[in-house]
Design a protein around this motif. Structure first.
Motif, PDB file in Angstrom:
ATOM      1  N   ARG A 272      -0.531  -0.944  -7.185  1.00  0.00           N
ATOM      2  CA  ARG A 272      -0.293  -0.134  -8.383  1.00  0.00           C
ATOM      3  C   ARG A 272      -1.076  -0.642  -9.589  1.00  0.00           C
ATOM      4  O   ARG A 272      -1.175   0.077 -10.591  1.00  0.00           O
ATOM      5  CB  ARG A 272       1.204  -0.122  -8.706  1.00  0.00           C
ATOM      6  N   LEU A 368       4.456  -0.185 -15.564  1.00  0.00           N
ATOM      7  CA  LEU A 368       4.576  -0.323 -14.114  1.00  0.00           C
ATOM      8  C   LEU A 368       6.018  -0.581 -13.699  1.00  0.00           C
ATOM      9  O   LEU A 368       6.461  -0.142 -12.640  1.00  0.00           O
ATOM     10  CB  LEU A 368       3.668  -1.448 -13.617  1.00  0.00           C
ATOM     11  N   ARG A 375       0.198   4.369 -11.761  1.00  0.00           N
ATOM     12  CA  ARG A 375      -0.699   3.309 -11.303  1.00  0.00           C
ATOM     13  C   ARG A 375      -1.692   3.011 -12.417  1.00  0.00           C
ATOM     14  O   ARG A 375      -1.996   3.901 -13.233  1.00  0.00           O
ATOM     15  CB  ARG A 375      -1.445   3.721 -10.037  1.00  0.00           C
TER      16      ARG A 375
END
Length: 1008
Positions: A272, A368, A375
């Motif tokens: 990510r 995140l 991402r």
């Protein structure tokens, strides 16, 4: 005192009274010092700022005088420091630094939603400007442009605050004036549209968008950005767009990097947070844009223009299209951002994070953690340092895509230019791209210079790359516009300790280990600093070595020169590598030779640089270093490349060996005759080295001297009684004596004694673990097995020798063994395999710069062609081999064998008279017994009768100690003689020839 440089220089006492520093030069000098108030400014930078690129003679003294006058006239405290001068005033007393602080605080207030506070702070900051910045400083166009950019950014931030406070109607005239001066600023166009809309003039707002679109198309050939288009849509629909879509359009083709794009795509599918790292100009931004372009839901955020970490959140909100009309609970920008991204599936591209790495990392980590669908693809010169982050260092462009990029950008500036695809032009393009480290920015800037320069001119001027590559894209921020600005931007992000180490590291020409860094740079335990520089893309790390790109090296080397530390560091560098070479020397002859060879090979550039420095600064130290490295050079086939340096060193030392350095002096003399070019002084050097060597008392500290002398001087000089005392009783020396004895017996035609000596030497070298010695024994031992017809044993011995020399990476010995193996295969009838071996041997010898070995391999190819029936091709190889022969003892023997080959070729073409002529030329050159044996065998093929043929074959046997079993050139001659003579008659004639002494053989051969 208060100082103003945002306009004409203005100095005020504490009472507010103006003060006059004097004429233009003192005003410029004070301006330069005020730019770095409280910090040291190098003398070189001050001189350049005062005088430009061509300072007058005595500029340093003039600078000192100017500083002294400023001190007296204004009562300023200007300190002389090792690197230059420091004006001891607080940055807050200088309007520029005060402006920068207020601007940062205003942006922070704007980002947090404190619009009144932002307007006040930014208004105060802009009020400090009294006219064009640095008006009294010549040669400062780049710096003035940077300050103008900061001023414009502050104006735009203030306008943003005023818009939020309802000041739209009053802003329209100001915005129109700003756009007239900055027609390509999409942010100003957007602000004008919003101001017109807030003034109740929506039609004019839409017209303003059309004006912006037309200007961007005419000037850049580009469409409006996604953000500006989104605002246009908002005004049309009366609703707020939620985000910006896509990535910026690009004006140039994307060249190469297909593998990198695939790799990044794979990383993004499994992680990510992916951060592309690398030095400035490596192409991180373009690569990130291209990687993101293929994805359906992308938000691109450019962080480079931001001057404060507090703006990161605001920049993301702006990129998402979330404007002031959107409100979350409490109005907090972080909450607004989280609300805007809640439930979304998108890729957030954070570009150019390095200058606000902490805040970029904080925001990315927050997003995140709170937004599972988000991402992040970041670009930065160092990683964000977040758990789960995948770092991917953007590599330099490989040779082929670098050349394509160069060609693409070159034809853009000169459509009539055809970049060469091959030949010298293509080679020159490759060299230019390699010299620029494969950095796309540098390559593009270099290609752009072809508008006015030729390829040759461009390549010749790369030594001053920063001046050459100083014209970049005007639409880019100044720090991304030129090669110097890109590197300087990275430099400014380092702390003082990192800068100190970075500039000192430039004393290393080809990277360094941490041990070398500590010893030479004088920085204890440098591992953390080295790691930090590597993380910030200032250093590359591979196999425990730290190195710099040439572009970064060139920049930091300038800093080292300004710091005045270069001479001291050169001395420390030479001292360290002299010690390393002397520690390595004895270890190159035993079981430790592989790791020490690898270590010296890794340090080859530094060793050469240290030796050049010692040649100039300490010739006696240079003698020690050359002597310590001579065996390494021999093993790696490098000795001929150091001939010119050896001659310079010998000139520096003088005509007599220094006390205690006799062996080192002789080795230096030997190195002067190790090149491949003929030198009129070489015979004198040979004689001088011979005399000096004879005077040396044993045992030698550097016993490899004996080997190098035998190679340079020839077998006649290799073995004398004195050598035994000089070598001593060390196992390596004893094995070396047996090796030399083996060659002496071989040259004397005593094959059995020679093989016994080589066998003893092999056992001795096995004891010491010296692979070079073992390989040099296995070579002749394989030859003896071949002579007896035991080709299987011969190949086993040669294969073992090849294993050893390949471990050593010794190209010359490898070439020898490949040639010997080819000869065994030739006699076994495997012509194709033999030719392949000779070809590889020639290629290795050619790269090593040893023409004798090239000639040897070409002779072997001639033998293959001749025995295969292709006499025309054989003649080409033989003639090329003759041309490759150098003027030394080894080439003399090769010339004899080549002439014999030409004679046998003529004989194969039924021209016996011509063959006899070639054999006669060979006979005239032959001196050693091995060469005479081959001449005798050749003459036997054209002998007048079978008795003469048998007698000549017997002479060859006596000279060599044997005939070679299965020799395809000798077997037919022997068979013919036996068929025409009775066994008794053949044996009698053969015996007569075998009993002849060398002189008698020579005479007998001469009669033919």
């Amino acid at each position: 005192m208060r100082f103003g440089i945002l306009g004409p220089l203005d100095i005020r006492s504490r009472d507010g009274l103006p003060m006059d520093p004097g004429g233009p030069r003192p005003r410029a000098l004070l301006t330069l010092l005020l730019l770095d108030a409280g910090r040291a400014v190098s003398g070189e930078r001050l001189i350049h700022g005062l005088y430009g690129d061509e300072p007058p003679t005595g500029a340093s003294n003039a600078l000192q005088s100017q500083v002294s006058r400023l001190r007296k006239r204004l009562g300023l405290e200007i300190e002389a420091v090792p690197t230059g001068y420091r004006l001891a005033v607080s940055p807050e007393d200088v309007d520029l630094h005060h402006f920068e602080r207020l601007s940062r605080e205003g942006r922070r207030a704007l980002g947090s939603g404190d619009h009144p506070g932002a307007a006040a702070l930014l208004g105060e900051a802009l009020g400090l400007w009294r006219g064009p910045a640095l008006a009294d400083l010549p040669n400062a166009l780049g710096l003035v442009a940077r300050l103008d950019e900061l001023r414009l950014a502050a104006v735009q931030d203030r306008v943003e605050a005023d818009l939020a406070l309802g000041g739209g109607p009053g802003l329209v005239p100001e915005l129109r004036e700003l756009i007239a001066g900055h027609p390509l600023s999409e942010r100003l166009h957007a602000q004008l549209m919003r101001a017109l809309h807030a003034s109740g003039r929506p039609a004019e707002a839409l017209t303003a968008y059309e004006d912006a679109r037309r200007v961007l198309a005419d000037e850049l050939g580009a469409d409006p950005s996604a953000e500006l288009s989104a605002l246009h849509l908002e005004l049309l629909r009366g609703q707020e767009p939620t985000r910006q879509r896509g990535v910026p359009a690009q004006l140039t083709r994307f060249v190469g990097r297909a593998d990198e794009l695939t790799r990044i795509g794979a990383l993004l599918s499994g992680a990510r947070l992916v951060t592309l790292t690398g030095p400035g100009g490596a192409g991180k931004t373009r690569l990130a844009i291209e990687a993101a372009r293929a994805l359906p839901d992308v938000c691109y955020v450019e962080l480079a223009p931001l001057a404060d970490g507090a703006q990161v959140t605001y920049a993301i909100l702006t990129a998402l299209g979330v404007r002031d009309g959107f409100r979350a609970a409490g109005g907090d920008t972080t909450e607004r951002l989280l609300s805007a991204l809640h439930g979304r599936e998108l890729l957030l591209v954070l570009d150019n994070c390095e200058h606000m790495i902490d805040e970029a990392a904080r925001v990315a980590g927050l997003l995140l953690g709170a937004c599972p669908g988000v991402r992040v693809l970041a670009t930065s010169r160092e990683g964000l340092g977040i758990t789960g982050e995948v770092l991917w260092a953007v590599p330099p462009l490989a040779a082929e895509p670098a050349a394509r990029l160069f060609a693409d950008r070159a034809t853009a500036v000169r459509p009539d230019l055809e970049c060469p695809a091959d030949g010298d032009g293509a080679r020159l393009v490759g060299e230019i791209c390699a010299a620029l480290d494969g950095l796309p920015l540098a390559i593009e800037l270099a290609a752009a210079r072809l508008r006015t320069l030729t390829l040759d001119d461009l390549a010749a001027r790369l030594g001053d790359r920063f001046r050459l590559l100083s014209r970049g894209d005007r639409t880019k921020a100044p720090r991304h516009r030129t090669l110097h600005a890109v590197v300087e931007w990275s430099w400014e992000l380092l702390d003082d300790d990192e800068r100190e180490l970075a500039r000192r590291l430039t004393v290393f020409s080809k990277g360094a280990t941490s041990e070398a860094v500590q010893a030479v740079c004088g920085i204890p335990y440098p591992e953390d600093l080295l790691a930090s520089l590597a993380e910030k893309s200032f250093l590359d790390v591979a196999d425990g070595r730290y190195g710099m790109l040439r572009t970064i090296h060139a920049f930091c080397a300038r800093q080292l020169s300004e710091a005045g530390e270069e001479d001291r560091l050169r001395d420390a560098h030479a001292t360290y590598f002299l010690d390393l070479a002397e520690r390595a020397e004895p270890r190159l002859r035993g079981r430790e030779q592989l790791p020490w060879l690898a270590r010296l090979a890794a340090e080859q550039g530094n060793l050469d640089a240290a030796l050049r420095h010692l040649t100039r600064a300490d010739p006696h130290g240079g003698l020690r270093m050359m002597a310590a490295l001579s065996w390494f050079w021999r093993l790696r086939g490098l000795y001929g490349e150091r001939t010119a340096l050896a001659r310079d060193l010998l000139d520096a030392v003088g005509s007599e060996p220094p006390e205690g350095l006799g062996e080192e002096y002789v080795l230096c003399v030997i190195n002067t005759i190790a090149g491949d070019g003929a030198d009129p002084a070489e015979p004198d050097r040979l004689a001088r080295a011979d005399g000096l060597l004879a005077a040396l008392e044993g045992p030698l500290r550097l016993p490899h001297l004996v080997v190098l002398w035998s190679v340079a001087g020839g077998p006649a000089r290799a073995m004398e009684d004195r050598v035994r005392s000089q070598v001593g009783d060390h196992p390596w020396g004893v094995a070396l004596l047996d090796l030399g004895q083996g060659f002496q017996e071989l040259f004397a035609g005593r094959a059995d004694a020679s093989e016994a000596a080589f066998t003893r030497a092999l056992a001795g070298f096995r004891t010491t673990g010296d692979r070079w010695g073992m390989a040099n024994c296995l070579d002749p031992l394989g030859m003896f097995a071949d002579w007896r017809g035991d080709r299987e044993l011969a190949l086993r011995r040669l294969d073992e020798g090849l294993t050893h020399v390949r471990e050593l990476a010794a190209p010359e010995e490898t070439a020898d063994l490949l040639h010997q193996r080819g000869t065994v295969l030739l006699r076994a009838g495997d012509f194709e395999a033999a030719a392949a071996h000779y070809t590889r041997s020639a290629a290795l010898a050619r790269t090593t710069g040893v023409p004798d070995k090239v000639a040897t391999a070409r002779r072997g190819l001639g033998d293959v062609a001749r025995l295969s029936g292709d006499t025309a091709r054989a003649r080409e190889h033989y003639e090329a081999a003759l041309e490759a022969c150098a003027a030394n003892w080894f080439s003399l023997g090769q010339s004899v064998r080549i002439l014999v080959g030409l004679g046998r070729t003529a004989l194969a073409e039924s021209r016996p008279r011509e063959a006899a002529d070639w054999f006669g030329q060979a006979r005239g050159l032959a001196s050693g017994t091995g060469e005479l044996a081959e001449v005798a065998e050749a003459l036997a093929a054209v002998a007048a009768g079978p008795e003469d043929a048998a007698r000549l074959l017997g002479a060859a046997h006596g000279l060599r100690g044997t005939l070679i079993a299965g020799d395809p050139d000798v077997v037919p001659v022997e068979r013919s003689a036996r068929e025409r003579l009775s066994p008794e008659a053949y044996d009698k004639a053969f015996g007569q020839g075998r009993e002849l002494r060398s002189a008698a053989v020579r005479e007998a051969v001469s009669e033919r």
